[in-house]
Scaffold this motif. Structure first.
Motif, short mmCIF file in Angstrom:
data_model
loop_
_atom_site.label_atom_id
_atom_site.label_comp_id
_atom_site.label_asym_id
_atom_site.label_seq_id
_atom_site.Cartn_x
_atom_site.Cartn_y
_atom_site.Cartn_z
N THR A 169 0.86 -1.17 0.00
CA THR A 169 0.00 0.00 0.00
C THR A 169 0.90 1.23 0.00
OG1 THR A 169 -1.67 -1.19 1.26
CG2 THR A 169 -1.82 1.20 1.24
N GLY A 170 0.57 2.16 -0.87
CA GLY A 170 1.38 3.37 -0.97
C GLY A 170 0.53 4.62 -0.90
N ARG A 171 1.20 5.76 -0.77
CA ARG A 171 0.53 7.06 -0.74
C ARG A 171 1.02 7.86 -1.93
NH1 ARG A 171 1.60 12.03 1.08
NH2 ARG A 171 3.63 11.43 1.92
N VAL A 172 0.08 8.45 -2.67
CA VAL A 172 0.41 9.24 -3.84
C VAL A 172 0.93 10.60 -3.38
CG1 VAL A 172 -0.45 10.26 -5.97
CG2 VAL A 172 -1.34 8.05 -5.22
N VAL A 173 2.16 10.92 -3.77
CA VAL A 173 2.81 12.15 -3.35
C VAL A 173 2.59 13.27 -4.36
CG1 VAL A 173 5.03 13.19 -2.76
CG2 VAL A 173 4.55 10.84 -2.10
N ASP A 174 2.66 12.95 -5.65
CA ASP A 174 2.54 13.97 -6.69
C ASP A 174 2.09 13.31 -7.98
OD1 ASP A 174 2.63 16.45 -7.86
OD2 ASP A 174 4.82 16.61 -7.90
N SER A 175 1.64 14.13 -8.93
CA SER A 175 1.23 13.61 -10.23
C SER A 175 1.54 14.63 -11.31
CB SER A 175 -0.26 13.27 -10.24
OG SER A 175 -1.02 14.43 -10.11
N ASN A 185 2.35 8.26 -29.95
CA ASN A 185 1.06 8.44 -30.64
C ASN A 185 0.22 9.54 -30.02
OD1 ASN A 185 1.82 6.32 -32.28
ND2 ASN A 185 0.70 4.81 -31.07
N SER A 186 0.83 10.50 -29.36
CA SER A 186 0.15 11.66 -28.79
C SER A 186 -0.84 11.31 -27.69
CB SER A 186 -0.57 12.48 -29.87
OG SER A 186 0.35 12.90 -30.84
N ASN A 187 -0.81 10.10 -27.18
CA ASN A 187 -1.66 9.73 -26.05
C ASN A 187 -0.99 10.20 -24.77
OD1 ASN A 187 -3.55 8.45 -27.68
ND2 ASN A 187 -2.51 6.49 -27.54
N ALA A 188 -1.77 10.68 -23.85
CA ALA A 188 -1.21 11.14 -22.58
C ALA A 188 -1.78 10.31 -21.44
CB ALA A 188 -1.52 12.60 -22.37
N ARG A 189 -0.93 10.00 -20.48
CA ARG A 189 -1.35 9.28 -19.29
C ARG A 189 -0.79 10.03 -18.09
NH1 ARG A 189 0.18 3.03 -20.20
NH2 ARG A 189 2.00 3.79 -19.09
N TRP A 190 -1.39 9.80 -16.94
CA TRP A 190 -0.89 10.40 -15.71
C TRP A 190 0.24 9.56 -15.16
CZ3 TRP A 190 -1.91 15.11 -13.98
CH2 TRP A 190 -3.04 15.75 -14.45
N ALA A 191 1.25 10.24 -14.66
CA ALA A 191 2.35 9.59 -13.95
C ALA A 191 2.27 10.04 -12.50
CB ALA A 191 3.69 9.98 -14.56
N TYR A 192 2.42 9.11 -11.57
CA TYR A 192 2.29 9.41 -10.15
C TYR A 192 3.59 9.04 -9.44
CZ TYR A 192 -2.68 9.41 -11.26
OH TYR A 192 -3.90 9.68 -11.81
N VAL A 197 4.83 5.67 -10.96
CA VAL A 197 3.89 4.64 -11.40
C VAL A 197 2.98 5.28 -12.44
CG1 VAL A 197 2.07 3.06 -10.69
CG2 VAL A 197 3.94 3.55 -9.13
N LEU A 198 2.90 4.65 -13.61
CA LEU A 198 2.06 5.19 -14.68
C LEU A 198 0.62 4.75 -14.52
CD1 LEU A 198 4.35 4.73 -17.80
CD2 LEU A 198 3.84 6.84 -16.56
N GLU A 199 -0.27 5.61 -14.96
CA GLU A 199 -1.71 5.35 -14.91
C GLU A 199 -2.05 4.13 -15.77
OE1 GLU A 199 -5.58 8.07 -15.79
OE2 GLU A 199 -3.99 8.09 -17.28
N ASP A 200 -3.04 3.42 -15.34
CA ASP A 200 -3.55 2.27 -16.07
C ASP A 200 -5.01 2.58 -16.42
OD1 ASP A 200 -4.43 -0.18 -16.95
OD2 ASP A 200 -3.64 -1.30 -15.27
N HIS A 201 -5.44 2.28 -17.64
CA HIS A 201 -6.81 2.61 -18.03
C HIS A 201 -7.85 1.77 -17.29
CE1 HIS A 201 -5.90 -0.70 -20.81
NE2 HIS A 201 -7.20 -0.92 -20.83
N HIS A 202 -7.42 0.81 -16.50
CA HIS A 202 -8.34 -0.01 -15.69
C HIS A 202 -8.53 0.56 -14.29
CE1 HIS A 202 -8.66 -3.31 -18.54
NE2 HIS A 202 -7.35 -3.23 -18.72
N THR A 203 -7.90 1.70 -13.98
CA THR A 203 -7.96 2.24 -12.62
C THR A 203 -8.60 3.62 -12.60
OG1 THR A 203 -5.75 3.21 -12.78
CG2 THR A 203 -5.91 0.99 -11.90
N LEU A 204 -9.30 3.90 -11.50
CA LEU A 204 -9.90 5.20 -11.23
C LEU A 204 -9.71 5.51 -9.75
CD1 LEU A 204 -13.41 5.23 -12.98
CD2 LEU A 204 -11.45 6.61 -13.56
N GLY A 205 -9.85 6.77 -9.40
CA GLY A 205 -9.81 7.12 -7.99
C GLY A 205 -8.41 7.32 -7.44
#
Length: 108
Positions: free
Chosen positions: A14-20, A27-34, A50-58
């Protein structure tokens, strides 16, 4: 299915998100990096991107998130099977909460 097979020897943490930030990929697609801070396999605090995964929210700055960490502690991914951040489960829970709130207003 392949996700769990590929990460079968990785350790749950279990981790805590510090920044994003917005991370551009090909291909000009953008993802969030945390940047996620967690206790590594040796017990020391570790920070990894940790890079965003399209299967995750929240996932937001300050949130506590489930991770799968490689045994050497050099790579981590979001545990997308966890209902806390699984996109399908998050949407179902939001719909259920909205329905309960709406029905509660009818009863009052």
């Amino acid at each position: 299915m392949f996700f769990r097979f590929f990460h079968r020897k990785w350790v749950a943490a279990t981790g805590r998100v510090v920044d994003s930030r917005l991370h551009s990929v090909r291909n000009s697609n953008a993802r969030w990096a945390y940047i996620v801070q967690f206790a590594g396999p040796n017990g020391q605090k570790t920070k990894l991107e940790v890079l965003e995964d399209h299967h995750t929210l929240g996932v937001a700055v300050g949130a506590t998130v489930p991770l799968l960490v490689r045994p050497d502690g050099k790579k981590a991914v979001f545990d997308r099977s966890d209902p806390q951040i699984n996109a399908v489960e998050v949407v179902k829970n939001r719909k259920r909460a909205d329905e309960e709130r709406f029905r509660g207003q009818l009863e009052n």
